[in-house]
Design a protein around this motif. Structure first.
Motif, PDB file in Angstrom:
ATOM      1  N   UNK A   1       0.850  -1.196   0.000  1.00 24.26           N
ATOM      2  CA  UNK A   1       0.000   0.000   0.000  1.00 24.26           C
ATOM      3  C   UNK A   1       0.886   1.246   0.000  1.00 24.26           C
ATOM      4  N   UNK A   2       0.498   2.241  -0.784  1.00 20.38           N
ATOM      5  CA  UNK A   2       1.230   3.495  -0.853  1.00 20.38           C
ATOM      6  C   UNK A   2       0.324   4.644  -0.406  1.00 20.38           C
ATOM      7  N   UNK A   3       0.854   5.508   0.449  1.00 21.00           N
ATOM      8  CA  UNK A   3       0.122   6.697   0.850  1.00 21.00           C
ATOM      9  C   UNK A   3       0.189   7.736  -0.265  1.00 21.00           C
ATOM     10  N   UNK A   4      -0.883   8.509  -0.423  1.00 18.50           N
ATOM     11  CA  UNK A   4      -0.900   9.581  -1.407  1.00 18.50           C
ATOM     12  C   UNK A   4      -1.814  10.685  -0.918  1.00 18.50           C
ATOM     13  N   UNK A   5      -1.691  11.849  -1.529  1.00 19.21           N
ATOM     14  CA  UNK A   5      -2.672  12.916  -1.366  1.00 19.21           C
ATOM     15  C   UNK A   5      -3.103  13.356  -2.755  1.00 19.21           C
ATOM     16  N   UNK A   6      -4.344  13.792  -2.850  1.00 18.82           N
ATOM     17  CA  UNK A   6      -4.896  14.282  -4.124  1.00 18.82           C
ATOM     18  C   UNK A   6      -4.993  15.806  -4.035  1.00 18.82           C
ATOM     19  N   UNK A   7      -4.462  16.487  -5.053  1.00 21.29           N
ATOM     20  CA  UNK A   7      -4.423  17.941  -5.084  1.00 21.29           C
ATOM     21  C   UNK A   7      -4.945  18.457  -6.427  1.00 21.29           C
ATOM     22  N   UNK A   8      -5.307  19.739  -6.436  1.00 22.84           N
ATOM     23  CA  UNK A   8      -5.559  20.380  -7.723  1.00 22.84           C
ATOM     24  C   UNK A   8      -5.156  21.844  -7.659  1.00 22.84           C
ATOM     25  N   UNK A   9      -4.727  22.348  -8.802  1.00 20.28           N
ATOM     26  CA  UNK A   9      -4.499  23.769  -9.007  1.00 20.28           C
ATOM     27  C   UNK A   9      -5.413  24.227 -10.109  1.00 20.28           C
ATOM     28  N   UNK A  10      -6.491  24.894  -9.748  1.00 14.69           N
ATOM     29  CA  UNK A  10      -7.512  25.349 -10.701  1.00 14.69           C
ATOM     30  C   UNK A  10      -8.106  24.194 -11.504  1.00 14.69           C
ATOM     31  N   UNK A  11      -8.277  23.047 -10.864  1.00 16.08           N
ATOM     32  CA  UNK A  11      -8.887  21.901 -11.521  1.00 16.08           C
ATOM     33  C   UNK A  11      -7.906  21.007 -12.252  1.00 16.08           C
ATOM     34  N   UNK A  12      -6.677  21.439 -12.424  1.00 14.36           N
ATOM     35  CA  UNK A  12      -5.611  20.606 -12.983  1.00 14.36           C
ATOM     36  C   UNK A  12      -5.145  19.710 -11.829  1.00 14.36           C
ATOM     37  N   UNK A  13      -5.547  18.433 -11.843  1.00 22.59           N
ATOM     38  CA  UNK A  13      -5.440  17.618 -10.635  1.00 22.59           C
ATOM     39  C   UNK A  13      -4.316  16.589 -10.703  1.00 22.59           C
ATOM     40  N   UNK A  14      -3.784  16.295  -9.510  1.00 20.90           N
ATOM     41  CA  UNK A  14      -2.602  15.448  -9.398  1.00 20.90           C
ATOM     42  C   UNK A  14      -2.707  14.516  -8.199  1.00 20.90           C
ATOM     43  N   UNK A  15      -2.097  13.355  -8.359  1.00 19.85           N
ATOM     44  CA  UNK A  15      -1.847  12.456  -7.239  1.00 19.85           C
ATOM     45  C   UNK A  15      -0.410  12.719  -6.796  1.00 19.85           C
ATOM     46  N   UNK A  16      -0.216  12.995  -5.510  1.00 20.26           N
ATOM     47  CA  UNK A  16       1.106  13.341  -4.992  1.00 20.26           C
ATOM     48  C   UNK A  16       1.584  12.242  -4.056  1.00 20.26           C
ATOM     49  N   UNK A  17       2.789  11.759  -4.291  1.00 16.38           N
ATOM     50  CA  UNK A  17       3.392  10.719  -3.455  1.00 16.38           C
ATOM     51  C   UNK A  17       4.773  11.152  -2.983  1.00 16.38           C
ATOM     52  N   UNK A  18       5.070  10.888  -1.713  1.00 15.77           N
ATOM     53  CA  UNK A  18       6.429  11.079  -1.198  1.00 15.77           C
ATOM     54  C   UNK A  18       7.227   9.830  -1.558  1.00 15.77           C
ATOM     55  N   UNK A  19       7.770   9.835  -2.743  1.00 15.43           N
ATOM     56  CA  UNK A  19       8.437   8.658  -3.284  1.00 15.43           C
ATOM     57  C   UNK A  19       9.302   9.097  -4.454  1.00 15.43           C
ATOM     58  N   UNK A  20      10.490   8.509  -4.574  1.00 17.66           N
ATOM     59  CA  UNK A  20      11.308   8.753  -5.748  1.00 17.66           C
ATOM     60  C   UNK A  20      10.839   7.839  -6.879  1.00 17.66           C
ATOM     61  N   UNK A  21      10.732   8.356  -8.107  1.00 29.06           N
ATOM     62  CA  UNK A  21      10.359   7.475  -9.219  1.00 29.06           C
ATOM     63  C   UNK A  21      11.395   6.388  -9.470  1.00 29.06           C
ATOM     64  N   UNK A  22      12.605   6.583  -8.944  1.00 33.24           N
ATOM     65  CA  UNK A  22      13.639   5.560  -9.089  1.00 33.24           C
ATOM     66  C   UNK A  22      13.307   4.297  -8.310  1.00 33.24           C
ATOM     67  N   UNK A  23      12.321   4.395  -7.398  1.00 29.26           N
ATOM     68  CA  UNK A  23      11.888   3.215  -6.646  1.00 29.26           C
ATOM     69  C   UNK A  23      11.056   2.269  -7.501  1.00 29.26           C
ATOM     70  N   UNK A  24      10.654   2.740  -8.686  1.00 32.50           N
ATOM     71  CA  UNK A  24       9.836   1.951  -9.590  1.00 32.50           C
ATOM     72  C   UNK A  24      10.695   1.525 -10.773  1.00 32.50           C
ATOM     73  N   UNK A  25      10.717   0.253 -11.134  1.00 28.19           N
ATOM     74  CA  UNK A  25      11.495  -0.160 -12.307  1.00 28.19           C
ATOM     75  C   UNK A  25      11.138   0.694 -13.522  1.00 28.19           C
TER      76      UNK A  25
END
Length: 288
Positions: A1-25
């Motif tokens: 399981x990975x923790x995340x937060x969901x954000x938006x800037x004027x409706x442009x929305x993102x999933x935010x994770x405290x994680x380096x992409x290098x952790x993913x192959x």
């Protein structure tokens, strides 16, 4: 399981994770991003933002579009990241550097009555040389009101990079009635933009106000684009349509952009946390 937060800037929305992409192959990251951002089978979002400290202790932000491609920079996302870091107590100062693929950007959280009401970001200097945008033009030239062919028709474009490429069209009709879904993908993949491009369709209301619709590279039409708003302010000034300080009205809301006398572009706007959660992923999708 990975923790995340969901954000938006004027409706442009993102999933935010405290994680380096290098952790993913590397061969799995596009599929992972697509799965998380899927609006029916995942969390849903225009992109996935990774926030982490590198081995030198610098805060890094990397963003991937919903289709798995990685843009250099995102103005709406960096406002969300800045507010996230400050409100979670991960930084103490109201202004701090964030490393992106487009270089170091410096956001400043704006606080009123103890609450973060907006984020102002020093987006750095605009890039205007064609080969650096990149645009297939004469080396060292600028792309200002340049005529190009699209589907057999001649149109005028202006190109600006804010760390990522933007193609800007100033139109003489109402932007809400313009065929963005036809011309947007044609320009995004135009042969003159070797790295593809974001596209902004601009209706000038007066010298300090515009209405804009955005066709975002790798996403499609989005409700807002921070780097796009900055590019519009720069391009509008270069074309003689706008003053250096501009209110940019996007489908999702309003940004304020100033092209300063120091050649830096400053963008101010909101960032909103929507919710927090945890998502389940297959063990092969994330490295240890």
């Amino acid at each position: 399981m990975l923790n995340f937060t969901k954000w938006h800037g004027l409706g442009n929305d993102f999933v935010l994770m405290e994680l380096s992409p290098d952790a993913i192959p590397q061969e799995k990251i596009a599929g992972f991003v697509h799965r998380v951002c899927h609006r029916h089978f995942g969390v849903g979002g225009d992109g996935l933002v990774f926030v982490y400290c590198d081995d030198k202790g610098f805060i890094n932000m990397r963003i991937f579009n919903a289709d798995g491609t990685e843009p250099e920079m995102c103005g709406n996302a960096i406002r969300c990241v800045a507010k996230y870091l400050y409100t979670k107590g991960l930084v103490k100062d109201t202004s701090f550097p964030i490393q992106t693929k487009a270089g170091i950007k410096v956001p400043e959280v704006i606080i009123k009555d103890g609450e973060v009401t907006a984020v102002k970001v020093d987006m750095g200097e605009p890039i205007l040389e064609s080969e650096q945008i990149p645009f297939k033009g004469e080396r060292g030239s600028k792309v200002i009101d340049q005529e190009i062919q699209v589907d057999g028709k001649k149109i005028l474009i202006t190109a600006v990079s804010m760390g990522n490429p933007h193609c800007i069209l100033f139109i003489d009709e109402r932007v809400d009635q313009f065929p963005v879904h036809i011309l947007g993908p044609q320009l995004e993949c135009h042969r003159l933009f070797p790295a593809k491009t974001n596209v902004e369709f601009v209706e000038v209301l007066d010298r300090n106000r515009v209405s804009v619709r955005v066709w975002e590279r790798g996403v499609g039409e989005t409700l807002a684009c921070g780097t796009g708003a900055c590019a519009v302010a720069v391009g509008g000034s270069l074309c003689g349509h706008l003053d250096p300080s501009v209110e940019v009205n996007l489908s999702g809301g309003r940004l304020y952009v100033e092209w300063g006398s120091n050649n830096h572009v400053y963008m101010t706007g909101p960032a909103v946390e929507v919710f927090q959660g945890r998502c389940r992923v297959e063990r092969w999708e994330v490295g240890s």
